[in-house]
Write a protein that holds these residues in place. Structure first.
Motif, PDB file in Angstrom:
ATOM      1  N   UNK A   1      15.291  -5.107 -23.887  1.00  0.00           N
ATOM      2  CA  UNK A   1      15.281  -3.743 -23.834  1.00  0.00           C
ATOM      3  C   UNK A   1      17.155  -3.379 -23.534  1.00  0.00           C
TER       4      UNK A   1
ATOM      5  N   UNK B   1      10.423  -8.756 -19.521  1.00  0.00           N
ATOM      6  CA  UNK B   1      10.389  -8.082 -18.255  1.00  0.00           C
ATOM      7  C   UNK B   1      11.123  -9.731 -17.222  1.00  0.00           C
TER       8      UNK B   1
ATOM      9  N   UNK C   1      12.892 -12.486 -10.613  1.00  0.00           N
ATOM     10  CA  UNK C   1      13.835 -12.883  -9.608  1.00  0.00           C
ATOM     11  C   UNK C   1      13.749 -13.877  -8.771  1.00  0.00           C
TER      12      UNK C   1
ATOM     13  N   UNK D   1      14.223 -15.678  -5.183  1.00  0.00           N
ATOM     14  CA  UNK D   1      14.258 -15.477  -4.601  1.00  0.00           C
ATOM     15  C   UNK D   1      16.072 -16.203  -4.178  1.00  0.00           C
TER      16      UNK D   1
ATOM     17  N   UNK E   1       2.531 -14.770  -9.207  1.00  0.00           N
ATOM     18  CA  UNK E   1       1.966 -14.313  -8.614  1.00  0.00           C
ATOM     19  C   UNK E   1       0.442 -13.507  -9.675  1.00  0.00           C
ATOM     20  N   UNK E   2       0.809 -11.952  -9.624  1.00  0.00           N
ATOM     21  CA  UNK E   2      -0.044 -12.020 -10.350  1.00  0.00           C
ATOM     22  C   UNK E   2      -0.110 -12.034 -11.976  1.00  0.00           C
ATOM     23  N   UNK E   3       1.192 -12.248 -12.499  1.00  0.00           N
ATOM     24  CA  UNK E   3       1.370 -12.331 -14.087  1.00  0.00           C
ATOM     25  C   UNK E   3       0.477 -13.509 -14.739  1.00  0.00           C
TER      26      UNK E   3
ATOM     27  N   UNK F   1       5.982   7.610 -11.509  1.00  0.00           N
ATOM     28  CA  UNK F   1       6.462   5.969 -11.072  1.00  0.00           C
ATOM     29  C   UNK F   1       7.893   6.159 -10.351  1.00  0.00           C
TER      30      UNK F   1
ATOM     31  N   UNK G   1       8.338   4.121  -6.603  1.00  0.00           N
ATOM     32  CA  UNK G   1       9.144   2.791  -6.583  1.00  0.00           C
ATOM     33  C   UNK G   1      10.338   3.517  -5.532  1.00  0.00           C
TER      34      UNK G   1
ATOM     35  N   UNK H   1       8.892   2.864  -2.847  1.00  0.00           N
ATOM     36  CA  UNK H   1       9.233   1.345  -2.072  1.00  0.00           C
ATOM     37  C   UNK H   1      10.405   0.874  -1.742  1.00  0.00           C
TER      38      UNK H   1
ATOM     39  N   UNK I   1      18.017   6.108  -9.053  1.00  0.00           N
ATOM     40  CA  UNK I   1      16.523   6.595  -9.993  1.00  0.00           C
ATOM     41  C   UNK I   1      16.153   7.883 -10.144  1.00  0.00           C
TER      42      UNK I   1
ATOM     43  N   UNK J   1      10.569   1.321 -22.839  1.00  0.00           N
ATOM     44  CA  UNK J   1      11.222   0.397 -21.977  1.00  0.00           C
ATOM     45  C   UNK J   1      11.662   0.937 -20.521  1.00  0.00           C
TER      46      UNK J   1
ATOM     47  N   UNK K   1       7.115  -2.477 -13.223  1.00  0.00           N
ATOM     48  CA  UNK K   1       8.038  -3.901 -12.715  1.00  0.00           C
ATOM     49  C   UNK K   1       8.691  -3.567 -11.253  1.00  0.00           C
TER      50      UNK K   1
ATOM     51  N   UNK L   1       8.471  -1.630  -9.571  1.00  0.00           N
ATOM     52  CA  UNK L   1       7.451  -0.914  -8.196  1.00  0.00           C
ATOM     53  C   UNK L   1       6.408  -1.947  -7.527  1.00  0.00           C
TER      54      UNK L   1
ATOM     55  N   UNK M   1       8.734  -4.475  -5.949  1.00  0.00           N
ATOM     56  CA  UNK M   1       8.829  -4.283  -4.584  1.00  0.00           C
ATOM     57  C   UNK M   1       7.969  -4.449  -3.587  1.00  0.00           C
TER      58      UNK M   1
ATOM     59  N   UNK N   1       4.941  -6.945  -4.100  1.00  0.00           N
ATOM     60  CA  UNK N   1       5.508  -8.141  -3.555  1.00  0.00           C
ATOM     61  C   UNK N   1       6.417  -8.147  -2.023  1.00  0.00           C
TER      62      UNK N   1
ATOM     63  N   UNK O   1       7.407  -5.437  -0.191  1.00  0.00           N
ATOM     64  CA  UNK O   1       7.392  -6.303   1.387  1.00  0.00           C
ATOM     65  C   UNK O   1       6.024  -6.507   1.735  1.00  0.00           C
TER      66      UNK O   1
END
Lengths: 388, 264
Positions: free
Chosen positions: A11, A63, A66, A68, A90-92, A230, A234, A237, B178, B231, B238, B240, B243, B245, B247
């Motif tokens: 996308x 998705x 990335x 680091x 991690x969680x994926x 959401x 975001x 965060x 945003x 999308x 994604x 969120x 971020x 992780x 944090x």
């Protein structure tokens, strides 16, 4: 006979997000790509001898994760280990890993040897057969820096070689947008027919509004509301991440300051001359009326600067620290002290005296007159050599 | 010389522009650039605003200087344009997309830019070229450029001049960016609803036509949900996750450094 026809889809938002990752870094960046692989049998032509099956394989990039830093999931020789991939994921789920990506500036759209090695090793480790390597290569298009270009493509390993697959950016424009009918058909019988009149209520709400339109509108409104929620999370965060990064910066600076301070305290600065407290006390005790002996500072010509005499009482306990002086004082007080005192009052004497003391390590000999003073000095030196 | 030395585009503003440009290959999209100009004649773009086009022509996109001025004023009033430092922001340029075509501004683009410059010398234009593919190498391409317009002599044709543009890192995404990013699906939905209502209010349409138009509306909205809202929501979730992780990691690092500082 099977024909593989693979396309990669992404996308616009996922592609922009990838670009965003690289724009925030000076160096190359890389990471993992997650998504799903959808295979579909498209066409099956059967003739008497052979079945021609065309498979359409679509790899959807949903998705990216990335990394680091570079080399986080492979070693310097390209060895990939699952233990290194796990923390990045991690969680994926590992099944959702459909490939990896790398972004490097001003380079060609061609896999490097290292990238090929890593890709082969990735294929061995990960369950997905058709792993994708996505390469993004931004560069400047004009010398002035007014125009920039980003090239991107996907590579997969197929039939013992790497083949280049185009990446299709899914967007609103490639979905057929239907046009509204602005005029009705020319037959009034249709609109006024019994069938239409009877079934009308199934389509229309009270009034003229269509049920379908109302339903899809409320679903869309709710979807936009969900997105808004959401988005707010975001935003919170993002600010939290920013704040933590600021805090870390401050902490690092404070630690640096502290360790620098400790360092300077440990090692005394060599260019700062420290006063020889014992010598000063000794001279003051031996020659209380010779202020020129209390200064450590000389002019360029080598003459003592009397204005910078040390006036502080260093509280040195002479009997314990400098016992030999007392012995010397005792003997000298009898014969040399008065003559020395007299000599001190002569202008220039002190200068010559200081010069004599300071140049004891040079070959330069005192060329001045006043031999009696020199004799006095030598006499003193012959009797006692105090050690400090 | 030009009134603008260079353009510094913050990366989160770039992200919103790119999202917008990649949203459709069927028509050109357009928006406004928000920011400030410093004393060194560098234009800093901190965010962008997606514009609604009342007259949707597939091949051209521009609004008259009067419309631009009105849109700018409305933007400056309705949006919280002051950034984190509290400095007031204003409209400093415009951007639009060139799907399937070259990144260079057309004659119309250059003339439009020249008109905008009459209101504001420092006004800059950005163009994003997308959906370009090299058929031979199967490589996709995206380009972006920054330009202004200049007249060689009075009365002669306007020409474009290149303005250097640098995308400046901005790791955390700003609030205004945003909010602008999630405006897109709302704007598309509004456009569709307006179009549908205009059609639906036509009195001479028979029920069959109305039912058909209703399903067209449904279909178009579904396309929007599938290609844009979906999308975009995915990306937000994604981000969120990412971020969250970050944090956790940063928090651990902060605790470690705090302990280290205390021990010194």
């Amino acid at each position: 006979m099977e024909e593989f026809n693979t396309t990669v889809r992404i996308s616009g938002f996922a592609l922009s997000s990838l670009m965003f990752h690289h724009l925030n870094s000076d160096a190359d960046v890389e990471g993992l790509i997650l998504g799903e692989s959808v295979g579909e049998e498209n066409c099956r032509i059967t003739d008497s001898q052979i079945d021609h099956i065309q498979f359409e394989h679509t790899i959807n990039i949903q998705k990216h994760i990335p990394c680091h830093k570079l080399h986080s999931f492979y070693s310097n020789v390209g060895d990939v280990s699952e233990e290194k991939i796990r923390p990045i994921l991690s969680d994926y789920q590992e099944e959702n890993v459909i490939g990896w990506y790398r972004q490097r500036r001003n380079t060609r759209q061609q896999m490097t040897f290292m990238e090929q090695v890593v890709h082969q090793n990735m294929r061995k480790i990960l369950s997905n057969r058709e792993l994708v390597f996505m390469l993004l290569t931004p560069s400047q298009a004009t010398a002035s820096g007014s125009t920039h270009r980003l090239e991107f493509s996907a590579f997969i390993w197929h039939s013992s070689q790497y083949i280049n697959i185009p990446i299709f950016v899914s967007n609103l424009g490639n979905l057929e947008q239907q046009d509204y009918w602005r005029v009705s058909g020319t037959c009034p019988s249709l609109g006024q027919s019994e069938a239409v009149k009877q079934h009308r209520t199934q389509f229309f709400c009270s009034g003229d509004e269509l049920k379908e339109v109302r339903n899809i509108s409320s679903m869309n409104d709710d979807l936009l509301g969900e997105m808004q929620k959401v988005c707010k999370e975001v935003e919170k965060s993002e600010r939290a991440v920013e704040k933590l990064q600021e805090d870390l910066k401050e902490l690092k600076e404070a630690i640096k300051e502290h360790s620098e301070k400790n360092e300077t305290q440990k090692h005394a600065s060599p260019d700062e001359p420290k006063e020889n407290v014992l010598l000063c006390s000794a001279l003051r005790t031996l020659f209380p009326d010779a202020p020129s002996l209390q200064t450590q500072t000389l002019t360029v010509q080598g003459l003592p600067v009397l204005e910078l005499c040390c006036n502080t009482d260093h509280n040195v306990d002479i009997p314990t620290k400098l016992p030999l002086i007392l012995e010397n004082q005792h003997t000298r007080k009898k014969d040399t002290a008065p003559r020395l005192r007299k000599k001190c009052l002569v202008a220039g004497y002190s200068q010559r005296l200081k010069r004599k003391r300071k140049t004891n390590d040079t070959s330069e000999s005192a060329s001045d007159s006043g031999s009696d003073t020199e004799i006095e000095m030598n006499g003193q030196n012959r009797s006692i050599s105090p050690t400090f | 010389g030009s009134a603008v030395h260079a353009v510094h585009l913050e990366s989160d503003a770039f992200l919103v522009c790119m999202n917008h440009a990649l949203s459709t290959e069927k028509e050109e999209v357009m928006g406004l650039c928000i920011g400030e100009v410093d004393t060194n004649r560098i234009v800093h773009i901190h965010s962008v605003i997606i514009l609604r086009r009342s007259d949707k022509r597939k091949d051209r996109v521009e609004i008259s200087p009067e419309q631009l001025s009105a849109a700018s004023t409305e933007a400056e009033i309705s949006f919280e344009l002051a950034d984190m430092t509290g400095r007031p922001m204003r409209v400093v340029g415009w951007y639009h997309s060139h799907p399937h075509i070259t990144v260079w501004p057309s004659h119309v683009d250059v003339r439009t830019q020249a008109m905008y410059q009459m209101m504001d010398q420092g006004f800059v234009g950005l163009i994003f070229s997308c959906f370009i593919e090299d058929k031979n190498t199967k490589t996709g391409r995206v380009l972006y450029t920054c330009f202004q317009s200049v007249q060689a002599q009075k009365g002669s044709e306007y020409e474009r001049i290149e303005i250097p543009i640098h995308v400046v890192p901005h790791e955390a995404i700003g609030k205004v960016c945003l909010e602008s990013a999630v405006e897109l699906p709302r704007i598309l939905c509004q456009e569709e609803q307006d179009t549908y209502r205009r059609i639906h209010s036509l009195t001479h349409l028979d029920p069959i036509t109305k039912i058909h138009n209703g399903s067209v509306f449904t279909k178009n909205l579904c396309s929007q949900m599938s290609a844009i809202s979906g999308p975009l929501l995915q990306w937000l979730e994604d981000r969120l996750e990412l971020n969250k992780h970050s944090i956790i990691k940063l928090q651990k690092e902060k605790e470690r450094l705090t302990q280290e500082l205390a021990s010194l």
